[in-house]
Design an enzyme around this catalytic site. Structure first.
Site, mmCIF file in Angstrom:
data_model
loop_
_atom_site.group_PDB
_atom_site.id
_atom_site.type_symbol
_atom_site.label_atom_id
_atom_site.label_comp_id
_atom_site.label_asym_id
_atom_site.label_seq_id
_atom_site.Cartn_x
_atom_site.Cartn_y
_atom_site.Cartn_z
ATOM 1 N N HIS A 20 0.825 -1.217 0.000
ATOM 2 C CA HIS A 20 0.000 0.000 0.000
ATOM 3 C C HIS A 20 0.855 1.261 0.000
ATOM 4 O O HIS A 20 1.239 1.770 1.058
ATOM 5 C CB HIS A 20 -0.924 -0.031 1.222
ATOM 6 C CG HIS A 20 -1.980 1.026 1.217
ATOM 7 N ND1 HIS A 20 -3.191 0.854 1.851
ATOM 8 C CD2 HIS A 20 -2.026 2.260 0.679
ATOM 9 C CE1 HIS A 20 -3.918 1.943 1.684
ATOM 10 N NE2 HIS A 20 -3.228 2.814 0.991
ATOM 11 N N HIS A 76 1.433 5.254 -2.135
ATOM 12 C CA HIS A 76 0.955 6.270 -3.085
ATOM 13 C C HIS A 76 2.191 6.987 -3.632
ATOM 14 O O HIS A 76 2.735 7.863 -2.970
ATOM 15 C CB HIS A 76 0.050 7.279 -2.381
ATOM 16 C CG HIS A 76 -1.183 6.677 -1.784
ATOM 17 N ND1 HIS A 76 -2.392 6.639 -2.449
ATOM 18 C CD2 HIS A 76 -1.398 6.078 -0.583
ATOM 19 C CE1 HIS A 76 -3.303 6.057 -1.681
ATOM 20 N NE2 HIS A 76 -2.723 5.703 -0.538
ATOM 21 N N ARG A 102 2.306 8.815 -6.325
ATOM 22 C CA ARG A 102 1.922 10.134 -6.904
ATOM 23 C C ARG A 102 2.340 10.344 -8.352
ATOM 24 O O ARG A 102 2.309 11.486 -8.826
ATOM 25 C CB ARG A 102 2.506 11.282 -6.063
ATOM 26 C CG ARG A 102 2.265 11.200 -4.575
ATOM 27 C CD ARG A 102 0.813 11.273 -4.226
ATOM 28 N NE ARG A 102 0.581 11.439 -2.796
ATOM 29 C CZ ARG A 102 -0.505 11.029 -2.187
ATOM 30 N NH1 ARG A 102 -1.473 10.412 -2.860
ATOM 31 N NH2 ARG A 102 -0.671 11.229 -0.905
ATOM 32 N N ASN A 104 -4.886 6.357 -7.102
ATOM 33 C CA ASN A 104 -5.351 7.755 -7.073
ATOM 34 C C ASN A 104 -4.279 8.753 -7.502
ATOM 35 O O ASN A 104 -3.921 9.676 -6.779
ATOM 36 C CB ASN A 104 -5.949 8.113 -5.693
ATOM 37 C CG ASN A 104 -4.974 7.940 -4.551
ATOM 38 O OD1 ASN A 104 -4.027 7.162 -4.634
ATOM 39 N ND2 ASN A 104 -5.182 8.662 -3.477
ATOM 40 N N LYS A 159 -9.114 -1.459 -6.394
ATOM 41 C CA LYS A 159 -9.217 -0.661 -5.169
ATOM 42 C C LYS A 159 -10.509 0.144 -5.182
ATOM 43 O O LYS A 159 -10.842 0.795 -6.178
ATOM 44 C CB LYS A 159 -8.008 0.289 -5.097
ATOM 45 C CG LYS A 159 -8.052 1.345 -4.005
ATOM 46 C CD LYS A 159 -7.744 0.743 -2.641
ATOM 47 C CE LYS A 159 -7.865 1.739 -1.499
ATOM 48 N NZ LYS A 159 -6.696 2.567 -1.269
ATOM 49 N N HIS A 210 -5.748 -0.554 5.894
ATOM 50 C CA HIS A 210 -5.565 0.287 7.088
ATOM 51 C C HIS A 210 -6.714 0.249 8.111
ATOM 52 O O HIS A 210 -7.315 1.284 8.407
ATOM 53 C CB HIS A 210 -5.241 1.738 6.718
ATOM 54 C CG HIS A 210 -6.083 2.364 5.643
ATOM 55 N ND1 HIS A 210 -7.452 2.350 5.664
ATOM 56 C CD2 HIS A 210 -5.729 3.033 4.504
ATOM 57 C CE1 HIS A 210 -7.908 2.982 4.606
ATOM 58 N NE2 HIS A 210 -6.888 3.394 3.875
ATOM 59 N N ASP A 250 0.896 2.576 3.897
ATOM 60 C CA ASP A 250 0.046 3.652 3.375
ATOM 61 C C ASP A 250 0.877 4.922 3.191
ATOM 62 O O ASP A 250 0.444 6.024 3.545
ATOM 63 C CB ASP A 250 -1.179 3.903 4.262
ATOM 64 C CG ASP A 250 -2.253 4.714 3.532
ATOM 65 O OD1 ASP A 250 -2.062 5.041 2.340
ATOM 66 O OD2 ASP A 250 -3.273 5.043 4.159
ATOM 67 N N PRO A 256 -4.966 14.581 3.681
ATOM 68 C CA PRO A 256 -4.601 13.504 4.611
ATOM 69 C C PRO A 256 -3.471 12.656 4.061
ATOM 70 O O PRO A 256 -3.405 12.426 2.855
ATOM 71 C CB PRO A 256 -5.890 12.667 4.681
ATOM 72 C CG PRO A 256 -6.515 12.836 3.318
ATOM 73 C CD PRO A 256 -6.145 14.227 2.847
ATOM 74 N N GLY A 257 -2.590 12.194 4.926
ATOM 75 C CA GLY A 257 -1.553 11.272 4.475
ATOM 76 C C GLY A 257 -0.232 11.472 5.184
ATOM 77 O O GLY A 257 0.165 12.605 5.476
HETATM 78 O O1 DOR Z 1 -4.653 9.468 4.426
HETATM 79 C C1 DOR Z 1 -4.889 9.110 3.285
HETATM 80 N N1 DOR Z 1 -4.153 9.544 2.242
HETATM 81 N N2 DOR Z 1 -5.922 8.296 3.065
HETATM 82 C C2 DOR Z 1 -6.326 7.998 1.810
HETATM 83 O O2 DOR Z 1 -7.258 7.251 1.653
HETATM 84 C C3 DOR Z 1 -5.687 8.613 0.638
HETATM 85 C C4 DOR Z 1 -4.298 8.955 0.963
HETATM 86 C C5 DOR Z 1 -3.685 9.843 -0.081
HETATM 87 O O3 DOR Z 1 -3.705 9.444 -1.258
HETATM 88 O O4 DOR Z 1 -3.137 10.881 0.266
HETATM 89 ZN ZN ZN Z 2 -3.727 4.778 0.943
HETATM 90 ZN ZN ZN Z 3 -7.104 4.578 2.159
#
Ligand code: DOR
Ligand code: ZN
Ligand code: ZN
Length: 432
Positions: free
Chosen positions: A56, A58, A60, A90, A140, A230, A300, A318-319
């Site tokens: 998991h 990201h 980008r 995403n 997903k 998560h 994540d 968020p992240g």
């Molecule tokens: O905290 C998060 N960040 N949760 C998510 O589901 C998306 C992720 C993001 O892509 O930044």
């Molecule tokens: Zn994620």
């Molecule tokens: Zn998520």
């Protein structure tokens, strides 16, 4: 003569000195005596684990590369002991068409320094059939973004596939109920408070529990395999394990931040600790004693810029980046006897390989890819985000003392990280 011998290795859980022979990027022998090879790496009686698999992340890339890209993201992976990453859809464009998938593949092949695979979005119903033929890691679904009737449509479309497909695709779920999240966020936001730990109530634990329950009902109805990403509250792990005992094909993932941090870290770190699902109150959160209930630890890894994270709790994205903090945090717990190497192997190597069909990774066995991480359990450090390989130089773990560090990462027989320095390597797609 073989390409490489890793000498004086300790392979978990045995306590014997082993010698690992590597040729053509594969493990070819595991012996109790030295093996002659063109190159010898002395592991000096340190523990060697299978290269970690992060199911998991990201990265980008494409489209949001000001936050991270496949190069910096996989350099962070190599620094953290990961040799395989599975990227989330995403990005921009969203990986929900074969065209976007093939574009992402081209970019990743050029930039990655560790091996990789992709999850795909399931929200483009017309594309599901074609995407499935590319064998993505999973479909997903962000349950926080869709109403129930569309969730049913996505499950239904994916289940139609399986009639002429022996490999049932797995569905990964961001399990937060859309209605509850929207309602509570609006309510909390309208109160006008800006204290960051309010965010925990804007996306309450009930939103996760309801979403997990719905996902289980859908998995049963459509006879599909699901993976809950998560899980942040203990009650979700209970729901998942009850369903599992009932015969549902369901697996769970937890993250280091939900495991080790609680909502008070929002007060301490503000939006830098903002993540979805949010950090939980101590009474609700998962903890190390629940580890046996989880199947996977995923980071994540969700990088953003400092500028973005400096916004107030409602406006910041968020992240949290996790690739470079996860293994040191876990090894610290191993040093404290609060978890074991066997847990680390199960949650970050074996289970991710099994669940996401990465056939040649996750185990130190003859025939497997020669992916390893060597750890020095005596080495100490303090988490310093300014030293990250990732573009995201922040962490709610900043300042935490750790003991036990990855000192060498090996990808298919090539050293890709040594003592914190990351080298060039050609990451490959894992689903060929
Ligand atoms: O905290 C998060 N960040 N949760 C998510 O589901 C998306 C992720 C993001 O892509 O930044
Ligand atoms: Zn994620
Ligand atoms: Zn998520």
């Amino acid at each position: 003569m073989l390409d490489l011998c890793l000498s004086n290795c300790k392979i978990v859980p045995e306590n014997i000195t082993r010698y690992i022979g590597v040729d053509g990027g594969k493990i070819v022998s595991i012996k109790n005596h030295p093996i002659s090879a063109e190159k010898i790496i002395d592991v000096s009686e340190n523990i060697i684990l299978p290269g970690l698999i992060d199911a998991h992340v990201h990265m980008r890339d494409p489209g949001l590369t000001y936050k991270e890209d496949f190069r910096t993201g996989t350099k962070a992976a190599a620094a953290g002991g990961f040799t395989t990453v599975l990227d989330m859809p995403n990005t921009k464009p969203v990986t929900n068409t074969t065209r976007a998938y093939m574009e992402k593949l081209k970019i990743a092949e050029r930039k990655c320094v560790v091996d990789f695979g992709f999850h795909v979005g399931a929200d483009n119903l017309d594309q599901i059939q074609k995407l499935a033929s590319l064998k993505p890691a999973s479909f997903k679904i962000f349950m926080d973004l869709y109403e129930d009737d569309f969730l049913i449509k996505m499950f239904s479309e994916i289940s139609d596939l399986t009639e002429n497909n022996d490999n049932k695709p797995i569905i990964s779920l961001h399990a937060e109920d859309n209605k509850i999240v929207d309602h509570c966020t609006q309510l909390k936001r309208s109160e006008g408070k800006l204290n960051p730990n309010i965010y925990t109530e804007a996306r309450p634990s009930q939103a996760e529990e309801v979403a997990v329950s719905k996902a289980i009902l859908l998995a049963k109805k459509f006879n599909l395999n699901i993976h809950i990403c998560h899980a942040s509250v203990k009650r979700s792990l209970d729901l998942i394990n009850n369903a599992k005992n009932d015969g549902c094909n369901i697996t769970s993932e937890i993250t280091p931040h939900h495991l080790f941090l609680d909502s008070e870290y929002l007060t301490k770190f503000g939006s830098f600790a903002k993540t979805n699902p949010p950090l939980r109150k101590v009474a609700d959160k998962i903890s190390l004693k629940d580890l046996h209930l989880a199947d996977v630890i995923g980071t994540d890894h969700a990088p953003h810029t400092i500028g973005e994270k400096e916004h107030n709790i409602w406006d910041a994205p968020p992240g949290i980046p996790g690739l470079e903090t996860t293994l040191p945090l876990l090894l610290t717990k191993v040093n404290q006897n609060k978890m074991s190497f066997v847990d680390v192997k199960r949650l970050l190597c074996e289970n991710p390989a099994r669940i996401f069909n990465i056939h040649n990774k996750g185990f130190i066995k003859e025939g497997m890819d020669a992916d390893f991480v060597v750890v020095d359990m005596k080495k100490r450090d303090v988490i310093k985000p300014e030293n990250f390989q990732s573009k995201a130089h922040y962490s709610p773990f900043e300042g935490k003392k750790v003991r036990g560090l990855p000192i060498m990462t090996i990808l298919r027989g090539e050293v890709v990280m040594y003592d914190g320095t990351v080298f060039e390597a050609n990451g490959k797609y894992v689903y060929n």
